[in-house]
Design an enzyme around this catalytic site. Structure first.
Site, PDB file in Angstrom:
ATOM      1  N   HIS A 116       0.881  -1.168   0.000  1.00 27.97           N
ATOM      2  CA  HIS A 116       0.000   0.000   0.000  1.00 27.97           C
ATOM      3  C   HIS A 116       0.921   1.221   0.000  1.00 27.97           C
ATOM      4  CE1 HIS A 116      -2.742   2.972   1.820  1.00 27.97           C
ATOM      5  NE2 HIS A 116      -3.738   2.166   1.498  1.00 27.97           N
ATOM      6  N   ASP A 142       3.221  -4.696   7.918  1.00 26.69           N
ATOM      7  CA  ASP A 142       1.995  -3.911   7.781  1.00 26.69           C
ATOM      8  C   ASP A 142       0.826  -4.882   7.971  1.00 26.69           C
ATOM      9  OD1 ASP A 142      -0.312  -2.733   6.850  1.00 26.69           O
ATOM     10  OD2 ASP A 142       0.595  -1.870   5.054  1.00 26.69           O
ATOM     11  N   GLN A 144      -4.388  -5.345   6.788  1.00 24.66           N
ATOM     12  CA  GLN A 144      -5.381  -6.292   6.264  1.00 24.66           C
ATOM     13  C   GLN A 144      -5.386  -7.624   7.003  1.00 24.66           C
ATOM     14  OE1 GLN A 144      -7.749  -5.639   4.184  1.00 24.66           O
ATOM     15  NE2 GLN A 144      -7.018  -3.613   3.583  1.00 24.66           N
ATOM     16  N   LYS A 194     -10.211  -1.050  10.433  1.00 23.41           N
ATOM     17  CA  LYS A 194     -10.229  -2.290   9.647  1.00 23.41           C
ATOM     18  C   LYS A 194     -10.449  -3.506  10.539  1.00 23.41           C
ATOM     19  CE  LYS A 194      -7.213  -0.406   6.090  1.00 23.41           C
ATOM     20  NZ  LYS A 194      -8.048  -0.152   4.924  1.00 23.41           N
ATOM     21  N   CYS A 205      -4.780   2.380  -3.637  1.00 24.31           N
ATOM     22  CA  CYS A 205      -3.550   2.932  -3.029  1.00 24.31           C
ATOM     23  C   CYS A 205      -2.403   1.941  -3.110  1.00 24.31           C
ATOM     24  CB  CYS A 205      -3.771   3.333  -1.570  1.00 24.31           C
ATOM     25  SG  CYS A 205      -5.101   4.469  -1.333  1.00 24.31           S
TER      26      CYS A 205
END
Ligand code: PMP
Length: 406
Positions: A124, A200, A203, A225, A363
């Site tokens: 991202h 990261d 997700q 999220k 993104c």
């Protein structure tokens, strides 16, 4: 095992009963933002109603209560990601800020000219541009490991990593293809080369993450999220690095003693939390983590896996639809391109039927470009979705195809 009762659970989410243009909402845009259960809203509202006061400031009843609630949320987040202690949890406004904080608090002080930072083509922009800009400033090199056969090109990663590599930052799950990178292996290689590593987790966090087992040095994620309030997030930091973290923003709450010519700083995690935090949001985030843990992370994962498999199966069966990363296991994200139909048109068409999906580059322009397009159509279910909704999406996709073939 008891069946996961998605229909019952969906009642916890008031927004899901919204009618959109006279049709019941089918919300398949969870990779962008998940919906919020009533209990999280109630927790935030109740805090404002009965406990609102600035945290870490006053000695009066409400201030102490408010502080206790925020620190309880820190413990809940520690538990949620299986960190060893609460001081490893820094509250931020989201993944983007967490990544920035690592760059400004840690990596900036160890990166020298000709050093390297490694990321992947799946990133991202918030886990790419920050490293790119830091490398430009420091005259260091950013290495972007390409995608290969739907996952990370591990041969390229292994041959690229060296003593010059000071930092590795990679996503756990791609927000475009839903594929999980072999992060555990990536962490091992990074550490063998002497580099620190950030994952990261934007997700992946709602699918259940154990940061200790993962062994990463940093782990970033966003509250919105994982069924929590927007504007909240977490930066997890491995214990061994806590003392090396330097202040990034200066202000209230992060100092110990201030003189006109010098300042001593508070211990972690407060050193990185300058100013009045978004404590109502943070308290809501704690409630979201508790809600998910009470539902059962494994039960959620199993149900979402079944939904995602069915979704991909359905999409593969529609003529003219190509799934990105076909055949790879996916985590609640399936993106497609449709022959002769722009994703924007498809998403607009679906919207008219109350179906919320997202089109665009998400993104993550590098990976979308790798698939030879500038935009994809993304379907992202969560545990409050159901198989019937997938059937409805299939019907509507067939209609779109019929419409554009006319
Ligand atoms: N990384 C990934 C993989 C994401 O999916 C997102 C959100 N789309 C982000 C980072 C950025 O998260 P936020 O905008 O909440 O900071």
């Amino acid at each position: 095992m008891e069946m996961f009762d998605a229909a019952k659970i969906s009642l916890d989410f008031p927004i899901l009963s919204t009618m959109v243009y006279g049709k019941p909402l089918i919300y398949f845009d969870n990779a962008a933002t998940t919906q919020i259960p009533q209990i999280v809203m109630d927790t935030v509202t109740n805090h404002y109603k009965t406990q609102n006061a600035n945290v870490h400031r006053g000695i009066h009843y409400l201030s102490k209560k408010s502080t206790m609630c925020m620190e309880h949320a820190r413990v809940l987040m520690q538990k949620f990601v299986h960190a060893e202690s609460p001081e490893q949890i820094v509250f931020t406004s989201g993944t983007t800020e967490s990544v920035h904080m690592i760059a400004q608090s840690y990596v900036r002080y160890l990166l020298e000219e000709d050093d390297q930072i490694i990321v992947s083509e799946f990133e991202h922009h918030s886990n790419l541009v920050v490293w790119q800009q830091l490398c430009m400033e420091k005259r260091a090199k950013l290495i972007v490991i390409p995608e290969k056969n739907g996952t990370l090109d591990m041969d390229c990663f292994i041959s690229s990593i060296s003593k010059k590599t000071k930092f590795v930052s990679m996503t756990m799950v791609s927000n475009v293809t839903g594929v999980q990178l072999p992060v555990k292996l990536i962490v091992q290689y990074a550490h063998e080369a002497g580099a620190a590593i950030c994952i990261d987790g934007a997700q992946s966090v709602r699918h259940g993450v154990d940061v200790c087992r993962l062994g990463c040095d940093f782990f970033c994620f966003s509250g919105h999220k994982m069924m929590g309030p927007a504007g909240t997030g977490v930066l997890y930091i491995a214990r061994k690095l806590l003392d090396t973290m330097r202040p990034v923003r200066f202000g209230g709450g992060m100092v110990e003693t201030v003189y006109s010519d010098r300042t001593t700083f508070a211990p972690m995690p407060y050193r990185l939390e300058a100013g009045t935090p978004n404590y109502p949001g943070i308290i809501g985030l704690g409630a979201a983590a508790e809600y998910l843990m009470n539902l059962g992370m494994e039960e959620i994962s199993e149900y979402e896996k079944a939904l995602t498999v069915e979704l991909e199966h359905m999409l593969n069966s529609v003529e003219g639809v190509t799934v990105l990363g076909k055949g790879q296991e996916k985590y609640s994200v399936v993106s497609v391109v449709m022959k002769g139909i722009h994703p924007y048109d498809a998403a607009s068409f679906l919207d008219k039927y109350g179906i919320a999906v997202r089109s665009g580059s998400h993104c993550a322009q590098l990976i979308v470009r790798k698939y030879g397009v500038d935009s994809v159509l993304r379907f992202s279910p969560a545990f409050y979705n159901n198989f019937h909704e997938i059937n409805t999406i299939q019907e509507k996709l067939q209609e779109i195809i019929g419409f554009f073939q006319k």
